[in-house]
Design a protein around this motif. Sequence first.
Motif, mmCIF file in Angstrom:
data_model
loop_
_atom_site.group_PDB
_atom_site.id
_atom_site.type_symbol
_atom_site.label_atom_id
_atom_site.label_comp_id
_atom_site.label_asym_id
_atom_site.label_seq_id
_atom_site.Cartn_x
_atom_site.Cartn_y
_atom_site.Cartn_z
ATOM 1 N N GLU A 71 59.724 -30.603 -17.929
ATOM 2 C CA GLU A 71 58.860 -30.280 -19.061
ATOM 3 C C GLU A 71 58.973 -31.303 -20.196
ATOM 4 O O GLU A 71 58.440 -31.087 -21.288
ATOM 5 C CB GLU A 71 59.208 -28.884 -19.595
ATOM 6 C CG GLU A 71 58.973 -27.769 -18.587
ATOM 7 C CD GLU A 71 59.372 -26.406 -19.107
ATOM 8 O OE1 GLU A 71 60.323 -26.338 -19.919
ATOM 9 O OE2 GLU A 71 58.733 -25.414 -18.715
ATOM 10 N N THR A 72 59.626 -32.414 -19.940
ATOM 11 C CA THR A 72 59.843 -33.427 -20.980
ATOM 12 C C THR A 72 58.522 -33.974 -21.499
ATOM 13 O O THR A 72 57.672 -34.430 -20.734
ATOM 14 C CB THR A 72 60.686 -34.580 -20.431
ATOM 15 O OG1 THR A 72 61.958 -34.075 -20.018
ATOM 16 C CG2 THR A 72 60.902 -35.661 -21.486
ATOM 17 N N THR A 73 58.372 -33.960 -22.820
ATOM 18 C CA THR A 73 57.187 -34.504 -23.478
ATOM 19 C C THR A 73 57.528 -35.833 -24.131
ATOM 20 O O THR A 73 58.703 -36.207 -24.277
ATOM 21 C CB THR A 73 56.673 -33.548 -24.562
ATOM 22 O OG1 THR A 73 57.661 -33.483 -25.614
ATOM 23 C CG2 THR A 73 56.435 -32.149 -24.001
ATOM 24 N N LEU A 74 56.491 -36.539 -24.578
ATOM 25 C CA LEU A 74 56.728 -37.790 -25.295
ATOM 26 C C LEU A 74 57.502 -37.536 -26.582
ATOM 27 O O LEU A 74 58.353 -38.344 -26.963
ATOM 28 C CB LEU A 74 55.404 -38.491 -25.591
ATOM 29 C CG LEU A 74 55.512 -39.837 -26.320
ATOM 30 C CD1 LEU A 74 56.378 -40.826 -25.554
ATOM 31 C CD2 LEU A 74 54.120 -40.421 -26.571
ATOM 32 N N ASP A 75 57.245 -36.420 -27.243
ATOM 33 C CA ASP A 75 58.009 -36.089 -28.448
ATOM 34 C C ASP A 75 59.490 -35.902 -28.124
ATOM 35 O O ASP A 75 60.363 -36.313 -28.911
ATOM 36 C CB ASP A 75 57.456 -34.827 -29.109
ATOM 37 C CG ASP A 75 56.164 -35.077 -29.866
ATOM 38 O OD1 ASP A 75 55.850 -36.260 -30.138
ATOM 39 O OD2 ASP A 75 55.463 -34.091 -30.176
ATOM 40 N N ASP A 76 59.794 -35.286 -26.977
ATOM 41 C CA ASP A 76 61.190 -35.143 -26.560
ATOM 42 C C ASP A 76 61.831 -36.517 -26.373
ATOM 43 O O ASP A 76 62.982 -36.749 -26.766
ATOM 44 C CB ASP A 76 61.286 -34.367 -25.247
ATOM 45 C CG ASP A 76 60.807 -32.937 -25.350
ATOM 46 O OD1 ASP A 76 60.928 -32.337 -26.433
ATOM 47 O OD2 ASP A 76 60.290 -32.421 -24.338
ATOM 48 N N VAL A 77 61.085 -37.408 -25.738
ATOM 49 C CA VAL A 77 61.589 -38.766 -25.508
ATOM 50 C C VAL A 77 61.843 -39.473 -26.835
ATOM 51 O O VAL A 77 62.883 -40.123 -27.025
ATOM 52 C CB VAL A 77 60.597 -39.564 -24.639
ATOM 53 C CG1 VAL A 77 60.956 -41.046 -24.613
ATOM 54 C CG2 VAL A 77 60.568 -38.999 -23.220
ATOM 55 N N LYS A 78 60.914 -39.329 -27.771
ATOM 56 C CA LYS A 78 61.099 -39.984 -29.077
ATOM 57 C C LYS A 78 62.322 -39.441 -29.802
ATOM 58 O O LYS A 78 63.040 -40.196 -30.480
ATOM 59 C CB LYS A 78 59.840 -39.814 -29.920
ATOM 60 C CG LYS A 78 58.669 -40.667 -29.434
ATOM 61 C CD LYS A 78 57.435 -40.486 -30.315
ATOM 62 C CE LYS A 78 56.310 -41.409 -29.884
ATOM 63 N NZ LYS A 78 55.090 -41.238 -30.713
ATOM 64 N N THR A 79 62.585 -38.149 -29.667
ATOM 65 C CA THR A 79 63.785 -37.576 -30.273
ATOM 66 C C THR A 79 65.041 -38.212 -29.692
ATOM 67 O O THR A 79 65.969 -38.593 -30.428
ATOM 68 C CB THR A 79 63.821 -36.055 -30.061
ATOM 69 O OG1 THR A 79 62.717 -35.464 -30.750
ATOM 70 C CG2 THR A 79 65.117 -35.458 -30.597
ATOM 71 N N VAL A 80 65.086 -38.339 -28.368
ATOM 72 C CA VAL A 80 66.238 -38.970 -27.711
ATOM 73 C C VAL A 80 66.360 -40.432 -28.137
ATOM 74 O O VAL A 80 67.466 -40.931 -28.388
ATOM 75 C CB VAL A 80 66.110 -38.824 -26.182
ATOM 76 C CG1 VAL A 80 67.018 -39.811 -25.457
ATOM 77 C CG2 VAL A 80 66.454 -37.407 -25.756
ATOM 78 N N LEU A 81 65.243 -41.123 -28.242
ATOM 79 C CA LEU A 81 65.282 -42.517 -28.673
ATOM 80 C C LEU A 81 65.780 -42.641 -30.112
ATOM 81 O O LEU A 81 66.557 -43.552 -30.437
ATOM 82 C CB LEU A 81 63.899 -43.144 -28.536
ATOM 83 C CG LEU A 81 63.380 -43.318 -27.110
ATOM 84 C CD1 LEU A 81 61.914 -43.706 -27.124
ATOM 85 C CD2 LEU A 81 64.197 -44.355 -26.348
ATOM 86 N N ASP A 82 65.330 -41.757 -30.973
ATOM 87 C CA ASP A 82 65.794 -41.768 -32.366
ATOM 88 C C ASP A 82 67.306 -41.548 -32.429
ATOM 89 O O ASP A 82 68.024 -42.230 -33.177
ATOM 90 C CB ASP A 82 65.080 -40.697 -33.186
ATOM 91 C CG ASP A 82 63.611 -41.009 -33.440
ATOM 92 O OD1 ASP A 82 63.216 -42.194 -33.303
ATOM 93 O OD2 ASP A 82 62.858 -40.066 -33.752
ATOM 94 N N GLU A 83 67.791 -40.586 -31.639
ATOM 95 C CA GLU A 83 69.228 -40.301 -31.624
ATOM 96 C C GLU A 83 70.011 -41.476 -31.032
ATOM 97 O O GLU A 83 71.079 -41.840 -31.535
ATOM 98 C CB GLU A 83 69.489 -39.022 -30.844
ATOM 99 C CG GLU A 83 68.948 -37.769 -31.546
ATOM 100 C CD GLU A 83 68.995 -36.526 -30.686
ATOM 101 O OE1 GLU A 83 68.881 -35.426 -31.255
ATOM 102 O OE2 GLU A 83 69.124 -36.639 -29.446
#
Length: 214
Positions: free
Chosen positions: A18-30
Motif C-alpha cells: 500500500e506504499t504511496t509516493l507520500d510514504d516514500v517522501k516521508t522515508v526520504l525526508d527521514e
Amino acid sequence: MNREELAASIDHTVLGPETTLDDVKTVLDEAAEYGMNACIPPCYVAEAAEYAPDVTLATVVGFPHGQHAPELKREEGVKAWDDGADELDVVINIGRLKAGDATAVEEELADLVAAVPIPVKVIIETALLTEPEKHAACEAAKNADADMVKTSTGFADGGAVVADVELMSEYLPVKASGGVGSWADAAAMFDAGAVRIGASSGVAIVEDYVANEE
C-alpha cells in the motif's frame, strides 16, 4: 561505531503493497535528516531520485517472491538504474534453488550483475531455506559477483537471525533485514558480521542508539 556510521549503515525502508509516493517522501525526508539510505519500491525511483538526490537510493528487483523470468529481472534492474537507483536488492528464485538448480540461480544473478554498474544485494530469504540451501544461495551470489547478501524480504515468516548472518558473512558482506527494530537488534546483527541493516524503523534504531549512549 558512532551515530553517523550507524545511520549510514541503515537502509530505511518502505516496501509494503500500500506504499504511496507520500510514504516514500516521508522515508526520504527521514533518511536525509538522519543520514541514512533509503530502500523503496521501483515504481517510485525516478520521482525519489529527483526529490532527494543526496540520499543513497536502493530499490528491489523480483520482489517479493523472486519468481520473475530472468530477463525481466535484468530489465527491471536496468530500468531502476536508469531511473536513478544507486543499489539493487534482488530476490533469488527460491523455488529453483530448493529444487537443486543453484546453477540457474547463479546465472540469473550474474546476468543482472553484469547489466548494471551499481551494487547488487542478493536476498536469499533465509526463513524459507535449509542450512545447505543457505550455503548454496550464498555461493551462487558470490560466484555471480554480487556485492552483498541479504537475509530477508520481510514478507516471509521470520527475519534476520544471528546464526544466519554468521553463516552468510562467510561468503559476502551481509545486509540483515526483517525484524530489526531497535539498536539492540541492530547491534546483535553487527556483532554477527552484518555491515548493513534494512529496517522500516531506521529512525527508532538511531534514536535508540543515541539514548543508550547518553
